[in-house]
Design a protein around this motif. Sequence first.
Motif, PDB file in Angstrom:
ATOM      1  N   GLY A 129      25.172  12.220  29.025  1.00  0.00           N
ATOM      2  CA  GLY A 129      25.982  13.248  29.649  1.00  0.00           C
ATOM      3  C   GLY A 129      27.442  12.859  29.786  1.00  0.00           C
ATOM      4  N   ALA A 130      28.250  13.833  30.200  1.00  0.00           N
ATOM      5  CA  ALA A 130      29.685  13.643  30.397  1.00  0.00           C
ATOM      6  C   ALA A 130      30.027  13.829  31.866  1.00  0.00           C
ATOM      7  CB  ALA A 130      30.472  14.639  29.545  1.00  0.00           C
ATOM      8  N   TYR A 131      30.982  13.020  32.348  1.00  0.00           N
ATOM      9  CA  TYR A 131      31.284  13.002  33.771  1.00  0.00           C
ATOM     10  C   TYR A 131      32.793  12.984  34.015  1.00  0.00           C
ATOM     11  CZ  TYR A 131      26.376  11.843  34.193  1.00  0.00           C
ATOM     12  OH  TYR A 131      25.006  11.894  34.111  1.00  0.00           O
ATOM     13  N   CYS A 132      33.206  13.659  35.082  1.00  0.00           N
ATOM     14  CA  CYS A 132      34.567  13.563  35.607  1.00  0.00           C
ATOM     15  C   CYS A 132      34.466  13.019  37.022  1.00  0.00           C
ATOM     16  CB  CYS A 132      35.263  14.920  35.592  1.00  0.00           C
ATOM     17  SG  CYS A 132      36.875  14.932  36.423  1.00  0.00           S
ATOM     18  N   ASN A 133      35.076  11.854  37.247  1.00  0.00           N
ATOM     19  CA  ASN A 133      34.954  11.187  38.547  1.00  0.00           C
ATOM     20  C   ASN A 133      33.499  11.086  38.985  1.00  0.00           C
ATOM     21  OD1 ASN A 133      37.704  10.958  38.481  1.00  0.00           O
ATOM     22  ND2 ASN A 133      38.103  12.561  39.982  1.00  0.00           N
ATOM     23  N   GLN A 134      32.645  10.782  37.999  1.00  0.00           N
ATOM     24  CA  GLN A 134      31.216  10.543  38.158  1.00  0.00           C
ATOM     25  C   GLN A 134      30.421  11.786  38.552  1.00  0.00           C
ATOM     26  OE1 GLN A 134      30.167   6.462  39.602  1.00  0.00           O
ATOM     27  NE2 GLN A 134      32.283   6.423  40.358  1.00  0.00           N
ATOM     28  N   GLN A 135      31.024  12.968  38.366  1.00  0.00           N
ATOM     29  CA  GLN A 135      30.313  14.231  38.554  1.00  0.00           C
ATOM     30  C   GLN A 135      30.119  14.879  37.182  1.00  0.00           C
ATOM     31  OE1 GLN A 135      29.143  15.330  41.660  1.00  0.00           O
ATOM     32  NE2 GLN A 135      29.829  13.274  42.258  1.00  0.00           N
ATOM     33  N   ARG A 136      28.916  15.367  36.912  1.00  0.00           N
ATOM     34  CA  ARG A 136      28.581  15.924  35.598  1.00  0.00           C
ATOM     35  C   ARG A 136      29.460  17.134  35.278  1.00  0.00           C
ATOM     36  NH1 ARG A 136      23.630  15.477  32.584  1.00  0.00           N
ATOM     37  NH2 ARG A 136      24.157  16.097  30.445  1.00  0.00           N
ATOM     38  N   VAL A 137      29.915  17.221  34.033  1.00  0.00           N
ATOM     39  CA  VAL A 137      30.707  18.367  33.584  1.00  0.00           C
ATOM     40  C   VAL A 137      30.047  19.006  32.373  1.00  0.00           C
ATOM     41  CG1 VAL A 137      32.935  17.597  34.490  1.00  0.00           C
ATOM     42  CG2 VAL A 137      32.218  16.848  32.213  1.00  0.00           C
ATOM     43  N   TRP A 138      30.290  20.326  32.222  1.00  0.00           N
ATOM     44  CA  TRP A 138      29.717  21.106  31.132  1.00  0.00           C
ATOM     45  C   TRP A 138      30.772  22.049  30.567  1.00  0.00           C
ATOM     46  CZ3 TRP A 138      24.824  20.030  29.600  1.00  0.00           C
ATOM     47  CH2 TRP A 138      23.985  19.388  30.507  1.00  0.00           C
ATOM     48  N   VAL A 139      30.636  22.355  29.289  1.00  0.00           N
ATOM     49  CA  VAL A 139      31.511  23.344  28.670  1.00  0.00           C
ATOM     50  C   VAL A 139      31.083  24.748  29.069  1.00  0.00           C
ATOM     51  CG1 VAL A 139      31.982  21.855  26.692  1.00  0.00           C
ATOM     52  CG2 VAL A 139      30.059  23.457  26.587  1.00  0.00           C
TER      53      VAL A 139
END
Length: 272
Positions: A129-139
């Motif tokens: 998965g992908a994370y921003c500041n360790q929170q999951r992000v989605w398109v």
Amino acid sequence: MDYQNFLLKTLTAAAQIARDRFGNVSSARKCGDPTQMVTEADREISSMMIAEIQRTYPTHNILDEEAGIFDNSSAYTWVIDPIDGTSNFAQSSPLYGCMIGLLKDHEPVAGGFALPAFHEIYTAEKGKGAYCNQQRVWVQDDQELLSALIAYGIEKGQGDSQRTRKECELLAEIILACGSVHTSGSVFDAAMVAKGVYGGFLYRNCKIWDNVAQHLLLEEAGALYTDFFGQPIDYSHPLTKATETFHFCAAPPAFHRQLQQIISTWKVKGAC
């Protein structure tokens, strides 16, 4: 192997250097490419990232935009862009980032980038998965391109003004087909796609270090990441590709399909 902590630590340090230097840098045009700039912050972040890799992964190769090639005959190659959007950074625009990605042979397996001005760190590992500041992000998961904001990076072609004019014809078609087109000319646009703010990001004139980190992260966020014409990107023998021109089209599947239809029509007309 778990690269998450290494990416977070290294990108956090890079972001701090960039913030410390922001608004107080001198810049110069790169030899051989007057469209590209370099600052002392690029070189400082480059040195720090290289030192961290050599300390933590001493057998891995490194390909760095500023420092060049460190060949250890490894299957693993770290690809670094110390400051993506240096022109923005040098002019005190916050729309810049720091990028680091890892290839295993020809495949991106880990990567991330920092947006120092926004205190955001994006990280991803293949299959995790992908994370921003360790929170999951989605398109975005919308289906209609007409409602989407699209990022399109375009630069003045060296000695080829006609190519730039032709590319602007394609840009006009994309503008007419989507909600609006925006551009920072940097990884800021990739971050907006990963967070679901933008519906796509396209660029025709970039380098390998502009791609590897964001490629893996955007795929892990649910995007398709191909070359500009919808084909797989060739990262084989990455240490030989420092001077090669890359291009990409990154978007959620439905938007990617619609963008490729527009590009295909433009290409058939012989405009590319």
